[in-house]
Structures are given as structure tokens and as C-alpha cells.
Design a protein around this motif. Structure first.
Motif, PDB file in Angstrom:
ATOM      1  N   PHE A   1       7.087  65.337 -70.571  1.00 32.54           N
ATOM      2  CA  PHE A   1       6.133  64.645 -71.433  1.00 32.54           C
ATOM      3  C   PHE A   1       5.325  63.598 -70.687  1.00 32.54           C
ATOM      4  CE2 PHE A   1       7.015  66.102 -75.736  1.00 32.54           C
ATOM      5  CZ  PHE A   1       8.149  66.860 -75.510  1.00 32.54           C
ATOM      6  N   GLY A   2       4.071  63.469 -71.114  1.00 31.11           N
ATOM      7  CA  GLY A   2       3.226  62.411 -70.593  1.00 31.11           C
ATOM      8  C   GLY A   2       3.534  61.092 -71.279  1.00 31.11           C
ATOM      9  N   PRO A   3       2.945  60.004 -70.789  1.00 28.55           N
ATOM     10  CA  PRO A   3       3.217  58.675 -71.334  1.00 28.55           C
ATOM     11  C   PRO A   3       2.491  58.376 -72.634  1.00 28.55           C
ATOM     12  CG  PRO A   3       1.666  58.507 -69.540  1.00 28.55           C
ATOM     13  CD  PRO A   3       2.083  59.940 -69.602  1.00 28.55           C
ATOM     14  N   GLY A   4       1.599  59.265 -73.053  1.00 31.69           N
ATOM     15  CA  GLY A   4       0.908  59.063 -74.313  1.00 31.69           C
ATOM     16  C   GLY A   4      -0.420  58.332 -74.168  1.00 31.69           C
ATOM     17  N   THR A   5      -1.278  58.558 -75.157  1.00 34.16           N
ATOM     18  CA  THR A   5      -2.577  57.885 -75.245  1.00 34.16           C
ATOM     19  C   THR A   5      -2.725  57.320 -76.644  1.00 34.16           C
ATOM     20  OG1 THR A   5      -3.648  59.354 -73.649  1.00 34.16           O
ATOM     21  CG2 THR A   5      -5.084  58.189 -75.199  1.00 34.16           C
ATOM     22  N   ARG A   6      -2.940  56.018 -76.703  1.00 35.27           N
ATOM     23  CA  ARG A   6      -3.136  55.363 -78.005  1.00 35.27           C
ATOM     24  C   ARG A   6      -4.620  55.394 -78.329  1.00 35.27           C
ATOM     25  NH1 ARG A   6      -0.008  54.400 -81.877  1.00 35.27           N
ATOM     26  NH2 ARG A   6       1.524  53.545 -80.434  1.00 35.27           N
ATOM     27  N   LEU A   7      -4.985  56.102 -79.386  1.00 35.85           N
ATOM     28  CA  LEU A   7      -6.378  56.180 -79.826  1.00 35.85           C
ATOM     29  C   LEU A   7      -6.560  55.331 -81.077  1.00 35.85           C
ATOM     30  CD1 LEU A   7      -9.278  57.343 -79.954  1.00 35.85           C
ATOM     31  CD2 LEU A   7      -8.338  59.293 -81.213  1.00 35.85           C
ATOM     32  N   THR A   8      -7.538  54.434 -81.011  1.00 33.03           N
ATOM     33  CA  THR A   8      -7.901  53.628 -82.171  1.00 33.03           C
ATOM     34  C   THR A   8      -9.371  53.868 -82.468  1.00 33.03           C
ATOM     35  OG1 THR A   8      -6.295  51.914 -81.582  1.00 33.03           O
ATOM     36  CG2 THR A   8      -8.030  51.308 -83.146  1.00 33.03           C
ATOM     37  N   VAL A   9      -9.645  54.307 -83.672  1.00 31.26           N
ATOM     38  CA  VAL A   9     -11.022  54.578 -84.088  1.00 31.26           C
ATOM     39  C   VAL A   9     -11.442  53.488 -85.073  1.00 31.26           C
ATOM     40  CG1 VAL A   9     -12.614  56.259 -85.065  1.00 31.26           C
ATOM     41  CG2 VAL A   9     -10.577  57.047 -83.832  1.00 31.26           C
ATOM     42  N   THR A  10     -12.515  52.786 -84.741  1.00 33.34           N
ATOM     43  CA  THR A  10     -12.932  51.664 -85.593  1.00 33.34           C
ATOM     44  C   THR A  10     -14.113  52.041 -86.489  1.00 33.34           C
ATOM     45  OG1 THR A  10     -14.417  50.848 -83.882  1.00 33.34           O
ATOM     46  CG2 THR A  10     -12.167  50.013 -83.862  1.00 33.34           C
TER      47      THR A  10
ATOM     48  N   PRO B   1      -7.065  58.482 -70.829  1.00 33.43           N
ATOM     49  CA  PRO B   1      -6.609  57.113 -70.596  1.00 33.43           C
ATOM     50  C   PRO B   1      -5.284  56.836 -71.314  1.00 33.43           C
ATOM     51  CG  PRO B   1      -8.235  57.146 -72.343  1.00 33.43           C
ATOM     52  CD  PRO B   1      -8.098  58.562 -71.858  1.00 33.43           C
ATOM     53  N   SER B   2      -4.699  55.698 -71.046  1.00 34.89           N
ATOM     54  CA  SER B   2      -3.465  55.328 -71.736  1.00 34.89           C
ATOM     55  C   SER B   2      -3.784  54.760 -73.115  1.00 34.89           C
ATOM     56  CB  SER B   2      -2.667  54.310 -70.920  1.00 34.89           C
ATOM     57  OG  SER B   2      -3.466  53.182 -70.627  1.00 34.89           O
ATOM     58  N   TRP B   3      -4.958  54.187 -73.248  1.00 39.06           N
ATOM     59  CA  TRP B   3      -5.394  53.745 -74.565  1.00 39.06           C
ATOM     60  C   TRP B   3      -6.920  53.778 -74.598  1.00 39.06           C
ATOM     61  CZ3 TRP B   3      -8.564  49.493 -74.733  1.00 39.06           C
ATOM     62  CH2 TRP B   3      -8.526  48.637 -73.630  1.00 39.06           C
ATOM     63  N   VAL B   4      -7.452  53.982 -75.778  1.00 38.50           N
ATOM     64  CA  VAL B   4      -8.903  54.041 -75.945  1.00 38.50           C
ATOM     65  C   VAL B   4      -9.266  53.602 -77.349  1.00 38.50           C
ATOM     66  CG1 VAL B   4      -8.790  56.515 -76.529  1.00 38.50           C
ATOM     67  CG2 VAL B   4     -10.953  55.523 -75.758  1.00 38.50           C
ATOM     68  N   ILE B   5     -10.343  52.840 -77.413  1.00 35.18           N
ATOM     69  CA  ILE B   5     -10.906  52.429 -78.696  1.00 35.18           C
ATOM     70  C   ILE B   5     -12.305  53.019 -78.780  1.00 35.18           C
ATOM     71  CG2 ILE B   5     -11.605  50.483 -80.134  1.00 35.18           C
ATOM     72  CD1 ILE B   5      -9.567  48.770 -78.583  1.00 35.18           C
ATOM     73  N   CYS B   6     -12.605  53.676 -79.865  1.00 35.58           N
ATOM     74  CA  CYS B   6     -13.930  54.262 -80.001  1.00 35.58           C
ATOM     75  C   CYS B   6     -14.449  54.031 -81.407  1.00 35.58           C
ATOM     76  CB  CYS B   6     -13.903  55.754 -79.685  1.00 35.58           C
ATOM     77  SG  CYS B   6     -13.095  56.759 -80.933  1.00 35.58           S
ATOM     78  N   LYS B   7     -15.741  54.195 -81.544  1.00 35.85           N
ATOM     79  CA  LYS B   7     -16.363  54.000 -82.856  1.00 35.85           C
ATOM     80  C   LYS B   7     -16.334  55.294 -83.650  1.00 35.85           C
ATOM     81  CE  LYS B   7     -19.293  50.110 -81.692  1.00 35.85           C
ATOM     82  NZ  LYS B   7     -20.637  49.494 -81.798  1.00 35.85           N
ATOM     83  N   SER B   8     -16.287  55.156 -84.925  1.00 41.25           N
ATOM     84  CA  SER B   8     -16.266  56.307 -85.820  1.00 41.25           C
ATOM     85  C   SER B   8     -17.487  57.187 -85.566  1.00 41.25           C
ATOM     86  CB  SER B   8     -16.253  55.821 -87.266  1.00 41.25           C
ATOM     87  OG  SER B   8     -16.091  56.892 -88.153  1.00 41.25           O
ATOM     88  N   GLY B   9     -17.249  58.490 -85.469  1.00 40.44           N
ATOM     89  CA  GLY B   9     -18.343  59.430 -85.245  1.00 40.44           C
ATOM     90  C   GLY B   9     -18.514  59.854 -83.801  1.00 40.44           C
ATOM     91  N   THR B  10     -17.887  59.143 -82.896  1.00 40.68           N
ATOM     92  CA  THR B  10     -17.989  59.512 -81.473  1.00 40.68           C
ATOM     93  C   THR B  10     -16.841  60.446 -81.101  1.00 40.68           C
ATOM     94  OG1 THR B  10     -16.709  57.596 -80.758  1.00 40.68           O
ATOM     95  CG2 THR B  10     -19.095  57.326 -80.908  1.00 40.68           C
ATOM     96  N   SER B  11     -16.947  61.009 -79.909  1.00 39.15           N
ATOM     97  CA  SER B  11     -15.912  61.932 -79.419  1.00 39.15           C
ATOM     98  C   SER B  11     -15.146  61.296 -78.272  1.00 39.15           C
ATOM     99  CB  SER B  11     -16.556  63.247 -78.959  1.00 39.15           C
ATOM    100  OG  SER B  11     -17.148  63.915 -80.050  1.00 39.15           O
ATOM    101  N   VAL B  12     -13.915  61.642 -78.171  1.00 36.64           N
ATOM    102  CA  VAL B  12     -13.042  61.086 -77.133  1.00 36.64           C
ATOM    103  C   VAL B  12     -12.292  62.217 -76.446  1.00 36.64           C
ATOM    104  CG1 VAL B  12     -11.019  59.648 -76.715  1.00 36.64           C
ATOM    105  CG2 VAL B  12     -12.717  58.928 -78.376  1.00 36.64           C
ATOM    106  N   LYS B  13     -12.244  62.156 -75.122  1.00 34.56           N
ATOM    107  CA  LYS B  13     -11.521  63.172 -74.355  1.00 34.56           C
ATOM    108  C   LYS B  13     -10.292  62.537 -73.718  1.00 34.56           C
ATOM    109  CE  LYS B  13     -13.607  66.291 -71.741  1.00 34.56           C
ATOM    110  NZ  LYS B  13     -14.305  66.939 -70.606  1.00 34.56           N
ATOM    111  N   ILE B  14      -9.178  63.223 -73.856  1.00 35.16           N
ATOM    112  CA  ILE B  14      -7.913  62.778 -73.252  1.00 35.16           C
ATOM    113  C   ILE B  14      -7.471  63.854 -72.258  1.00 35.16           C
ATOM    114  CG2 ILE B  14      -5.522  62.127 -73.675  1.00 35.16           C
ATOM    115  CD1 ILE B  14      -6.363  61.516 -76.591  1.00 35.16           C
ATOM    116  N   GLU B  15      -7.117  63.399 -71.061  1.00 32.30           N
ATOM    117  CA  GLU B  15      -6.682  64.339 -70.021  1.00 32.30           C
ATOM    118  C   GLU B  15      -5.174  64.311 -69.851  1.00 32.30           C
ATOM    119  OE1 GLU B  15     -10.493  64.377 -66.958  1.00 32.30           O
ATOM    120  OE2 GLU B  15      -8.579  63.505 -66.326  1.00 32.30           O
ATOM    121  N   CYS B  16      -4.635  65.460 -69.563  1.00 28.46           N
ATOM    122  CA  CYS B  16      -3.207  65.601 -69.301  1.00 28.46           C
ATOM    123  C   CYS B  16      -3.043  66.407 -68.016  1.00 28.46           C
ATOM    124  CB  CYS B  16      -2.541  66.325 -70.464  1.00 28.46           C
ATOM    125  SG  CYS B  16      -0.795  66.684 -70.213  1.00 28.46           S
TER     126      CYS B  16
END
Lengths: 118, 114
Positions: free
Chosen positions: A109-118, A8-23
Motif C-alpha cells: 500500500f501507498g501512504p495515501g493522498t488526502r484530497l480536500t475540495v473547497t 501528492p500526499s495532500w492536495v486542496i482544490c476548488k470545486s469543479g477542477t480536476s486532480v490527478k494522483i500518482e501511484c
């Protein structure tokens, strides 16, 4: 021109979870893909280099078990941040390098993915 | 190990001014050099790519030069506009020690004011 997408272009996830980013390289085949991370007001830092069908090469200091990279096809690479923590919050940018065309390298280059872990 | 430095780190100019951004690198064994633009929160847009055998490249109001032997490149922006405001990054691709890797500079944050 060559286009690289990220999802995704941005994603918010909780601490301890996993996140996948595609390119994905949309209109060319990428023999090599790169993953970078960028902290605020800093330059890009290379995390790893991946070639289709082989294991990624990680830069010094990057935990390969935490940042899983899969380059299963010539148009798709994925970065999985496992057991994410707030310090993993960052801007992740992928890049793709087409196969050699007369020895001419230009990296897209891709447009980037902003990851925020809460 | 290649190190890329950009000066100045930040620059603020009035609209219409011509300006020069500087990039220096420590290892002259490079394949090519690229200049990128990055808008806040966005990815990179490639502006110009100079092969090691070339001295300069031009695109519209942008002109990039390369002096490989001295480890320097400049990006010249003519008649600057507010829309040019962004961070400009240079990056070099080395011939050795890692093959395809780009090494990025620290960036110059440009602000063009009305």
C-alpha cells in the motif's frame, strides 16, 4: 521490502477542477494496482482495479467517468478526480500487487493522498 | 459476498497488557489473510500475512492465527506499548468472485495508555 509511493500526499482544490494522483511501485513491477478511498473512521473501500495496459474495472457505485484511472506502465497508475466536488474529499490510497511469485500474493500500500475540495 | 467483521471496534488498555484482536469472515474460500496497521492520516503497514494453508504467523510481539474453516483470525499483541496505538485492519483475499480483491474489515482502534 516493496515500496509504493503516492504523489501528492495532500492536495486542496476548488470545486469543479480536476486532480490527478500518482501511484508508483518503486522497486517492483505491479501487474495489478488498486485504488481505495477511506472516509474518516471508516475502513477502506475498493474503487477500482487496474491491470497494466487494459481498462480499469470499477466497483459498483463508482463513477468511471468521474474517477479516471490509467495504468500505463508496470510501475505507474494514476487516478484523476474530474470535476471534483466537496463530497469527493477523502483519503485515497493506492495499492500494488506484484506479479505472481510462486502463487504468493502480498499487496503493498501507498501512504495515501488526502484530497480536500473547497 | 465476503463480509469481514472485527471485534472490538475500539479498545483501550494499560501499557504492558497482552491483548487479542478478533477478525471474522463469512466465506472461508480465501487465498490468504493480512493484518495491517494504520496510523491516523497515514497509509497501511502490513504486519502479518497468513496463507490459507497456514495456522499462524509470528513477527516480534505479534502473533496472528487463522482458522479458515470457522472463518476466524486473531491478532495477539504481547506486552503492549503506547507505540502500538493505531487502528488495526484485517483483510482477506478471496479465491472466487473477483480474484485478487482484498476485502477489509471494519477495524479495531487500539489505544495503549501509559
Amino acid at each position: 521490502g516493496a515500496v509504493v509511493s503516492q504523489h501528492p500526499s495532500w492536495v486542496i482544490c476548488k470545486s469543479g477542477t480536476s486532480v490527478k494522483i500518482e501511484c508508483r511501485s518503486l522497486d517492483f513491477q505491479a501487474t495489478t494496482m488498486f485504488w481505495y478511498r477511506q472516509f474518516p473512521k471508516q475502513s477502506l473501500m475498493l474503487m477500482a482495479t487496474s491491470n497494466e495496459g487494459s481498462k480499469a474495472t470499477y466497483e459498483q457505485g463508482v463513477e468511471k467517468d468521474k474517477f479516471l484511472i490509467n495504468h500505463a506502465s508496470l510501475t505507474l497508475s494514476t487516478l484523476t478526480v474530474t470535476s471534483a466536488h466537496p463530497e469527493d474529499s477523502s483519503f485515497y490510497i493506492c495499492s500494488a500487487l506484484p506479479g505472481l511469485a510462486g502463487g504468493f500474493y502480498e499487496q503493498y500500500f501507498g501512504p495515501g493522498t488526502r484530497l480536500t475540495v473547497t | 459476498k465476503q463480509e469481514v467483521t472485527q471485534i472490538p471496534a475500539a479498545l483501550s488498555v494499560p501499557e504492558g497488557e497482552n491483548l487479542v484482536l478478533n477478525c471474522s469472515f463469512t466465506d472461508s474460500a480465501i487465498y490468504n489473510l493480512q493484518w495491517f496497521r494504520q496510523d491516523p492520516g497515514k497509509g497501511l503497514t502490513s504486519l502479518l500475512l497468513i496463507q490459507s494453508s497456514q495456522r499462524e504467523q509470528t513477527s516480534g510481539r505479534l502473533n496472528a492465527s487463522l482458522d479458515k474453516s470457522s472463518g476466524r483470525s486473531t491478532l495477539y499483541i504481547a506486552a503492549s506499548q503506547p507505540g502500538d496505538s493505531a487502528t488495526y485492519l484485517c483483510a482477506v483475499r478471496g479465491l472466487t468472485g473477483g480474484g485478487n480483491k482484498l476485502t477489509f474489515g471494519t477495524g479495531t482502534q487500539l489505544k495503549v495508555e501509559l
